[in-house]
Design an enzyme around this catalytic site. Structure first.
Site, short mmCIF file in Angstrom:
data_model
loop_
_atom_site.label_atom_id
_atom_site.label_comp_id
_atom_site.label_asym_id
_atom_site.label_seq_id
_atom_site.Cartn_x
_atom_site.Cartn_y
_atom_site.Cartn_z
N TRP A 105 0.97 -1.35 0.13
CA TRP A 105 0.07 -0.29 0.11
C TRP A 105 0.78 1.09 -0.35
CZ3 TRP A 105 -0.29 -4.06 3.18
CH2 TRP A 105 0.56 -3.93 4.57
N ARG A 106 2.35 1.04 -0.16
CA ARG A 106 3.39 1.84 -0.11
C ARG A 106 3.04 2.37 -1.55
NH1 ARG A 106 7.05 1.94 5.12
NH2 ARG A 106 5.28 2.70 6.52
N GLU A 136 -5.87 0.65 5.34
CA GLU A 136 -6.17 1.27 6.97
C GLU A 136 -6.76 0.61 7.21
OE1 GLU A 136 -4.12 3.25 8.66
OE2 GLU A 136 -3.48 3.77 6.82
N GLN A 160 -5.66 -2.82 14.21
CA GLN A 160 -5.60 -3.53 15.65
C GLN A 160 -4.88 -4.79 14.48
OE1 GLN A 160 -5.97 -2.69 19.30
NE2 GLN A 160 -5.56 -1.21 17.89
N THR A 161 -4.44 -4.41 14.02
CA THR A 161 -4.17 -5.84 13.01
C THR A 161 -2.58 -5.59 12.56
OG1 THR A 161 -6.09 -6.03 12.35
CG2 THR A 161 -4.31 -7.72 11.72
N LEU A 173 -8.95 -12.36 9.38
CA LEU A 173 -8.38 -11.51 9.22
C LEU A 173 -8.88 -11.22 10.62
CD1 LEU A 173 -7.82 -9.14 6.87
CD2 LEU A 173 -5.99 -9.25 9.10
N TYR A 178 -12.24 -9.66 13.19
CA TYR A 178 -12.49 -8.18 13.31
C TYR A 178 -13.79 -7.99 11.62
CZ TYR A 178 -10.15 -6.12 17.35
OH TYR A 178 -9.77 -6.17 19.03
N TYR A 190 -8.75 8.08 13.92
CA TYR A 190 -7.67 7.52 13.21
C TYR A 190 -7.78 8.22 11.66
CZ TYR A 190 -3.57 5.14 11.32
OH TYR A 190 -3.27 4.36 10.43
N ASP A 226 -2.46 7.00 16.73
CA ASP A 226 -2.84 5.02 16.79
C ASP A 226 -2.02 4.80 18.23
OD1 ASP A 226 -0.08 5.11 15.81
OD2 ASP A 226 -0.65 3.06 15.02
N CYS A 277 16.98 1.63 22.01
CA CYS A 277 16.79 3.62 21.80
C CYS A 277 18.17 3.79 20.90
CB CYS A 277 17.06 3.76 22.68
SG CYS A 277 15.50 3.70 24.64
N CYS A 280 18.02 4.47 17.56
CA CYS A 280 16.06 5.32 17.73
C CYS A 280 17.02 7.08 16.98
CB CYS A 280 15.73 5.92 18.55
SG CYS A 280 14.16 6.95 18.82
#
Length: 362
Positions: free
Chosen positions: A32-33, A45, A50-51, A88, A90, A128, A146, A204, A207
Site C-alpha cells: 500500500w506504499r 488502513e 488493531q492488526t 483477518l 474483526y 485515526y 494510533d 533506543c 532511534c
DNA sequence: AACTCGTGGAT
DNA sequence: TATCCAAGAGT
C-alpha cells in the site's frame, strides 16, 4: 509534564527532519506504499486497524486482486467480502468497509471524500483512520494518532501514558506534524513505534530522535485484563459424494450472535463427553481475552445424529467451495491443518480419517 | 466511559 | 506456557 525544551519549535523541527530522513532510509516496502490510489490506501488502513502488518500482508493482495476498485467492492455480495476477509478477524470491519463502498458509489458518485472530516462520516472510518487516509492519499495536514504515535509522543515528551489527556495529546501531535509531508510523517511515527520505539524493550540505540526524547525508553502502561482459558471441541465430518467430490459438514453461526454472526464453522460439541479415541488434533486459539484450547474429533458420515448443534442445520460443503464462504478463522485454521482446504492435490484431499496423524500438544 | 470484537507472532 | 499486544471503531 511537558518539558519546555521538548516543546520548543526548533526541537520539533529537528525531530521532524531526523524522523523523515530515517523514514526515507528505513521505510518497509509495503504494497500500500506503492500506490497513490485512495481506495487502495483506504483498504490498507481498515485492515491495519488493531492488526499486525504481517497479518495484513497475507490478505491484502488477495483482497485487492478480487476487488481492485471501489466499484468492484461495492458490487460484491457481503458474504463474498467476508469470505475474502476470513482469518483477518474483526469482521465488522469488512462489513463496514463494504457498506461504506456501496454508500460512496450510490450517494457520492463513486468518489471517495478527500478531507478527514468528510471521510470520518463513513462507517468504519474514525478519528485515526480519517486522518491517515486524508494525509497519506490527499496530503492533508491531519495528525493520525494510533497506539504507536501515542507511545512515541508520550515517551518523547516524558508524559505518563496512563494520565495523558487525549486532548493534550492531539494538540501536541498537531504541533509535531510536518506540514510539508504529513502523510510520510504520520507513517514515519508509526513505523518508528512499530520497529524501534517498541512497547517493552525499545531500541533506543537505533532511534533517530533519541536526542529529542525526554525519557529514552521509560514507559508506564495501564493494566491489562487477565486472559481466561476455556475448553472447546468441534466435530470434523467428511464424506465423498457419489461423484467422488469430498465434502465437509459445516454449521452457520446464528445471525444474531455477538461473535462472528452468520459465519460458518465446524459443528461444536461438548468437550466433556467427546470420545477421546477420535481426537484428530489440538489447537490453541485466542479470541480477545480468552484462550481456547480446542480439540477436533473425527466422526464418520451418518453419525451426525450424535451431534447436538447449538445453531441451525448443518450443510455439506464441497471442499472446493470452502474458500468461497465466510469461515471463522478457527475453522479455516483447523481445515488447513487437516488438509481439507483447496490447494491440495485430489489424492491428498482423499486422505482417510485414520491416516490423519493426531498432533499432540506439548 | 467501559466493553467488545479475532488473530497469531513475540516475549 | 501464559501473557502481551497490533496502523481502532462503534456502542
Amino acid at each position: 509534564m511537558t518539558q519546555p525544551e521538548a516543546s520548543a519549535e526548533p526541537q520539533r523541527n529537528e525531530f521532524r527532519s531526523r524522523l523523515l530522513a530515517w523514514f526515507d532510509e528505513h521505510a518497509r516496502d509495503l504494497p500500500w506504499r506503492r500506490t497513490g490510489d485512495p481506495y487502495a490506501i483506504w483498504v490498507s488502513e481498515i485492515m491495519l486497524q488493531q492488526t499486525r502488518v504481517a497479518a495484513v500482508l497475507e490478505h491484502y493482495d488477495r483482497f485487492m486482486g478480487r476487488y481492485p476498485t471501489l466499484r468492484a467492492l461495492a458490487a460484491a455480495p457481503e458474504d463474498d467480502v467476508l469470505a475474502i476477509w476470513s482469518g483477518l478477524g474483526y469482521y465488522r470491519r469488512a462489513r463496514m468497509l463494504h457498506k461504506a463502498a456501496k454508500f460512496v458509489v450510490d450517494e457520492l458518485g463513486g468518489v471517495l471524500p478527500q478531507s478527514a472530516i468528510a471521510l470520518k462520516k463513513l462507517p468504519g472510518i474514525g478519528e485515526y483512520t480519517s486522518a491517515a487516509i486524508a494525509s497519506i492519499a490527499f496530503g492533508e495536514a491531519a495528525a493520525a494518532i494510533d497506539g504507536n504515535v501515542e507511545r512515541v509522543l508520550t515517551r518523547v515528551l516524558g508524559w505518563d501514558e496512563k494520565t495523558a489527556l487525549p486532548g493534550r495529546l492531539r494538540e501536541e501531535a498537531a504541533r509535531f506534524l510536518a506540514q510539508s509531508r504529513p502523510g510520510d510523517f504520520n507513517q514515519a511515527m508509526m513505523e518508528l513505534g512499530a520497529t524501534v520505539c517498541l512497547p517493552r524493550s525499545p531500541l533506543c540505540l537505533q532511534c533517530p530522535v533519541q536526542p529529542q526524547c525526554a525519557t529514552r525508553g521509560e514507559h508506564a502502561t495501564g493494566e491489562r485484563p487477565k486472559m481466561k482459558s476455556r475448553q472447546a471441541a468441534y466435530a470434523f465430518l467428511r464424506r465423498v459424494s457419489s461423484r467422488r467430490v469430498p465434502e465437509v459438514l459445516l454449521v452457520q453461526r446464528p445471525k444474531d450472535a455477538a461473535l462472528m454472526p452468520g459465519m460458518w464453522e465446524l459443528p461444536a460439541i461438548d468437550p466433556e463427553t467427546a470420545p477421546a479415541e477420535r481426537r484428530l488434533l489440538d489447537v490453541r486459539h485466542s479470541i480477545t481475552v480468552t484462550n481456547y484450547y480446542v480439540t477436533v474429533y473425527g466422526y464418520e458420515p451418518g453419525e451426525e445424529h450424535v451431534l447436538s448443534f447449538s445453531g441451525g442445520a448443518g450443510r455439506w460443503v464441497r471442499a472446493s467451495q470452502l474458500l468461497e464462504i465466510p469461515l471463522t478463522g478457527l475453522t479455516r485454521k483447523v481445515l488447513k491443518r487437516l488438509k481439507a482446504l483447496p490447494g491440495y492435490t485430489a489424492r491428498q484431499q482423499q486422505v482417510r480419517l485414520e491416516n490423519v496423524t493426531p498432533e499432540l500438544s506439548r
